[in-house]
Design an enzyme around this catalytic site. Structure first.
Site, short mmCIF file in Angstrom:
data_model
loop_
_atom_site.label_atom_id
_atom_site.label_comp_id
_atom_site.label_asym_id
_atom_site.label_seq_id
_atom_site.Cartn_x
_atom_site.Cartn_y
_atom_site.Cartn_z
N GLU A 195 0.62 -1.41 -0.09
CA GLU A 195 0.30 -0.36 -0.04
C GLU A 195 0.95 1.38 -0.09
O GLU A 195 0.73 2.15 0.97
CB GLU A 195 -0.69 0.64 1.42
CG GLU A 195 -2.28 -0.87 0.90
CD GLU A 195 -3.17 -0.55 2.36
OE1 GLU A 195 -4.16 -1.35 1.82
OE2 GLU A 195 -2.70 -0.60 3.62
N GLU A 393 -5.72 -7.77 -1.21
CA GLU A 393 -6.35 -7.52 0.29
C GLU A 393 -8.27 -7.14 0.15
O GLU A 393 -8.45 -6.66 -0.53
CB GLU A 393 -6.15 -6.89 1.46
CG GLU A 393 -5.00 -6.97 1.63
CD GLU A 393 -3.75 -5.83 2.76
OE1 GLU A 393 -4.92 -5.03 3.52
OE2 GLU A 393 -3.08 -5.67 2.73
#
Length: 494
Positions: A195, A393
């Site tokens: 991320e 995710e």
């Protein structure tokens, strides 16, 4: 020409994900050093309500109080995780029982180089990850390795203010080369940074930056300097990794923030577009190899200056990524006339606060549940970049209650069921998706809140926010449901 409806591809990589700092524990065993996340204490719900930003964004004074042992906080959940370090064999056996085709995990930098400055790696750290990989291979589970899932050695943050300094590039490259030399023949899929957009949202969390110590002209400049340095480090990793093994596949990962305009008003549409640009420019760099031109205005408007050489920009251009990875949890709403500073967490996502959306339901933690947004984002990203996608995710954090060894998490099954339906529809639309790893494979310490209470996994771990419990593992109802989904390659969903 005969046209056939697209279906889930043979060999699709179904699985689950984790992160070293959230599952492993054993923070001071076998030579492991202190990471930036080892210094983050547990904050109660009341304490979190009075803090600005994520609980992982702590001040220099708070860090110093932890290092000097004078803090009132004595609970550090990420030092415990769920003790995967000692349970990895039985945990991976449970993943195999579910039928996992892939297991995403990260390598703790401080297990390999305890301070980040050592000349030789810590062999016990390498041995542990070798054992994890071997255990996966035993069950024909493909490892997907994230090199850096946020945390970095505390010494690197202390000496260089983390990723703000270019010296951190070479330290990370040394770490990356070590694990590539060790594991590149057994691990095909890699992600250098988890991320990447976290660096601009929570600088200590994503970049090891202590705001009080910045060397740049302002905090935003320091954040973009750190991000640029991560891009450069990633490009160097790709260049080296492809020499070690040309068959390796590298992915750039972000937290996807699919954003809707509040109304049809053109100003709201433009505001949503600007938000979209600031979320996907990472993929512009990853897929095209250059910063998009719209960032120039953003830099001028926000007085952002950071060092970037022609050599570095050429490196980015010459080393683009093979696939695009992302996390997806919820969608956001953007208006032209609402100041985010006044929202006060009305609809909190995993990274930023957003305006409420009356057309979606809300999770226990206030996150909008929007599987249609997942379908939208899969289509938009593939249409724009035409690179394979990897959903690394996707999941639901919830209050799970165990009674007599059972957890009936029908709410999680419903969430995942709807999102996998959206995934299948995206594949029917022609979107190329390599795999889907839920967040998470097993309960772990929440990244943002440091809680065990906020549970994501298919496997319940008997431990609370303070580490009290047996740490025994129990299969939730979702365990058996996901096992059926994988066995049918996604066919057996409602």
């Amino acid at each position: 020409m005969k046209l056939e409806k697209m279906t889930m591809p043979e060999g699709f990589l179904w699985g689950g994900a984790s992160a070293a700092n959230q599952v492993e524990g054993a923070y001071d065993e076998d030579g492991k050093g202190i990471s930036t996340f080892d210094l983050i204490p547990f904050f109660t719900k009341e304490e979190r309500a009075t803090r600005k930003g994520l609980p992982s964004e702590i001040s220099e004074n708070e860090i110093e109080s932890v290092l000097n042992g004078v803090t009132n906080h004595i609970n550090f959940p990420k030092r415990r995780g769920v003790d995967f370090y000692h349970h990895y064999k039985s945990d991976i056996a449970l993943f195999a029982e579910m039928g996992f085709k892939v297991f995403r995990f990260s390598i703790g930098w401080t297990r390999i180089y305890p301070t980040g400055f050592e000349e030789q790696p810590n062999q016990k750290g390498l041995d542990f990850y070798r054992d994890v990989i071997n255990e996966c291979k035993k069950y024909n589970i493909e490892p997907l390795i994230t090199m850096s899932h946020y945390e970095i050695p505390w010494e690197v943050a202390d000496r260089y203010n983390g990723w703000e300094s270019k010296e951190t590039i070479d330290l990370f490259l040394n770490f990356a080369k070590t694990i590539l030399d060790e594991f590149a023949q057994d691990v095909k899929y890699w992600i250098p940074f988890n991320e990447m957009n976290m660096t601009l949202i929570s600088p200590y969390h994503g970049g090891g930056i202590i705001p009080e110590r910045i060397k740049s002209q302002n905090l935003m400049s320091a954040e973009f300097q750190a991000l640029h340095n991560q891009f450069v480090a990633g490009a160097k990793v790709l260049k080296y990794g492809r020499k070690v093994n040309p068959n390796l596949q590298f992915g750039c990962m972000i937290a996807r923030l699919e954003t809707y305009a509040e109304t049809c008003k053109s100003a709201d549409q433009l505001a949503a577009l600007r938000q979209e640009q600031m979320n996907v420019f990472y993929f512009e760099v990853a897929a095209i190899g250059e910063y998009p031109k719209y960032l120039n205005k953003y830099f001028i408007d926000n007085d952002i200056i950071f060092q970037q050489s022609e050599e570095e920009l050429s490196l980015l251009k010459e080393n683009t990524y093979d696939y695009l990875a992302f996390s997806y949890y919820n969608t956001y709403v953007k208006s032209s006339n609402v100041d985010e500073e006044t929202l006060d967490g009305k609809a909190s996502g995993n990274l930023v606060d957003a305006q409420p959306n009356a057309y979606v339901t809300i999770s226990d933690w206030g996150w909008p549940i929007d599987s249609t947004g997942f379908l939208i984002t899969l289509n938009k990203l593939y249409d724009k970049f035409r690179l394979p996608l990897f959903v690394t995710e996707n999941g639901l954090g919830a209050h799970d209650v165990m009674k007599e060894g059972h957890v009936h998490d029908d709410y999680r099954i419903a969430y995942l069921n709807d999102h996998i339906k959206a995934l299948k529809e995206a594949v029917e639309d022609g979107v190329e998706v390599l795999g889907y790893t839920t967040w998470t494979a097993i309960d772990l310490v929440s990244c943002g809140t440091n809680e065990m209470t906020k549970r994501y996994g298919f496997i319940y771990v008997d431990a609370d926010d303070y580490g009290i419990g047996t740490y025994d593992r129990y299969k939730k109802d979702s365990f058996y449901w996901y096992k059926d989904v994988i066995a049918s390659n996604g066919k057996n969903i409602d």
